[in-house]
Enzyme design. Structure first.
Site, PDB file in Angstrom:
ATOM      1  CE1 TYR A 137       0.633  -3.893 -15.276  1.00 42.44           C
ATOM      2  CE2 TYR A 137      -0.291  -6.018 -15.917  1.00 42.44           C
ATOM      3  CZ  TYR A 137      -0.446  -4.662 -15.669  1.00 42.44           C
ATOM      4  OH  TYR A 137      -1.681  -4.071 -15.822  1.00 42.44           O
TER       5      TYR A 137
ATOM      6  CG  HIS B   2      -4.369   3.340  -9.866  1.00 43.68           C
ATOM      7  ND1 HIS B   2      -4.469   4.232 -10.922  1.00 43.68           N
ATOM      8  CD2 HIS B   2      -5.562   3.412  -9.213  1.00 43.68           C
ATOM      9  CE1 HIS B   2      -5.660   4.805 -10.912  1.00 43.68           C
ATOM     10  NE2 HIS B   2      -6.336   4.323  -9.891  1.00 43.68           N
TER      11      HIS B   2
ATOM     12  CB  CYS C 251      -0.589 -16.530   1.812  1.00 49.52           C
ATOM     13  SG  CYS C 251       0.876 -15.737   1.079  1.00 49.52           S
TER      14      CYS C 251
ATOM     15  CB  CYS D 152       1.980 -19.734   1.321  1.00 49.67           C
ATOM     16  SG  CYS D 152       1.337 -19.252  -0.301  1.00 49.67           S
TER      17      CYS D 152
ATOM     18  N   GLY E 101      -0.768  16.442 -13.682  1.00 52.01           N
ATOM     19  CA  GLY E 101      -0.683  15.480 -14.776  1.00 52.01           C
ATOM     20  C   GLY E 101      -1.781  14.442 -14.811  1.00 52.01           C
TER      21      GLY E 101
ATOM     22  CB  SER F 261      -7.090  12.276 -17.948  1.00 51.85           C
ATOM     23  OG  SER F 261      -7.642  11.242 -17.140  1.00 51.85           O
TER      24      SER F 261
ATOM     25  CG  ASN G  62      -2.986  18.175 -16.729  1.00 51.11           C
ATOM     26  OD1 ASN G  62      -2.086  17.395 -17.034  1.00 51.11           O
ATOM     27  ND2 ASN G  62      -4.255  17.818 -16.702  1.00 51.11           N
TER      28      ASN G  62
END
Length: 235
Positions: A55, A111, A122, A141, A177, A179, A203
């Site tokens: 990520y 998402h 926390c 925290c 766009g 599926s 699409n």
């Protein structure tokens, strides 16, 4: 443009024209990385550094991609709908920030988002542009329990109560766009059909549930979405 209460659902296909990887890209990030290893709670528990690295790389790519004409057209549709006395809700399955950068305001990222992170200790959520690791302390925290603010497989999508509220009031549903295979988002067109409202699919190719739509237009999102918006707004 007459007042309309519009709900738009967007998926990976709208960002593909900006160069963002999708699950279907043959050489994309999702082929090179097993989704079960980088997009599940189990994968994160097994190897959090691998997940963070995945990520971090995707987050770092965001400045290098720009909203395309489809993103811009939806932002324009929102402005026109609100100006005409209607409403507009953008439900997106995408975790990039291209809709916001194009000017869309009422966005429900079901998402999650690459530009946010959360603390598992926390539960606080933070805007985030830097890298994340197992050593990153929570700004609130101090716990080293940070994770990407992404809804992984097996987790519950965010904001779906607001999505359902918008769908109950909508008189036009547009899917861009997608599926048609990822639930619960894929079920929205069926809900719209039960309410008897127009349902538009924009699409690259027919989705898995294309038969449920009343209007279908196929081609690149950067082409078909602006054309449809021009027709709808009357420009």
């Amino acid at each position: 443009m007459r007042p309309l209460r519009i709900v738009v659902l967007t998926g990976a296909g709208i960002s593909a024209d900006s160069g963002v990887d999708t699950f279907r890209d043959q050489n994309g990030a999702w082929v090179k990385n097993n989704p079960m290893k980088v997009a599940t709670p189990e994968g994160f528990a097994e190897d959090p550094e691998r997940v963070h690295a995945f990520y971090n790389a995707r987050r770092a790519q965001l400045p290098g991609v720009d909203p395309n004409p489809a993103h811009v057209a939806l932002a324009e549709l929102e402005r026109e709908a609100v100006k005409a006395g209607g409403s507009f809700t953008l439900v997106t399955q995408n975790v990039d920030n291209l809709h916001a950068r194009a000017g869309s305001k009422n966005i429900l990222p079901i998402h999650g988002s690459l530009t946010k992170v959360s603390c598992q200790a926390c539960q606080e959520v933070f805007d985030w542009e830097k890298n994340l690791s197992v050593k990153t302390p929570c700004p609130s925290c101090g716990a080293r329990a940070m994770r990407p603010y992404i809804v992984w497989f097996g987790e519950i999508p965010r904001h779906f109560d607001k999505v359902e509220e918008a769908m109950m009031e909508a008189d036009l549903f547009i899917s861009v766009g997608t599926s048609g295979s990822v639930y619960p988002a894929a079920g929205l067109v069926g809900f719209a059909r039960e309410r008897g409202i127009p349902r538009v699919e924009l699409n690259l190719e027919p989705s898995d549930n294309a038969y449920l739509f009343t209007d279908k237009r196929y081609g690149r999102a950067s082409e078909v979405v602006p054309a449809y918006v021009r027709d709808l707004v009357g420009l």
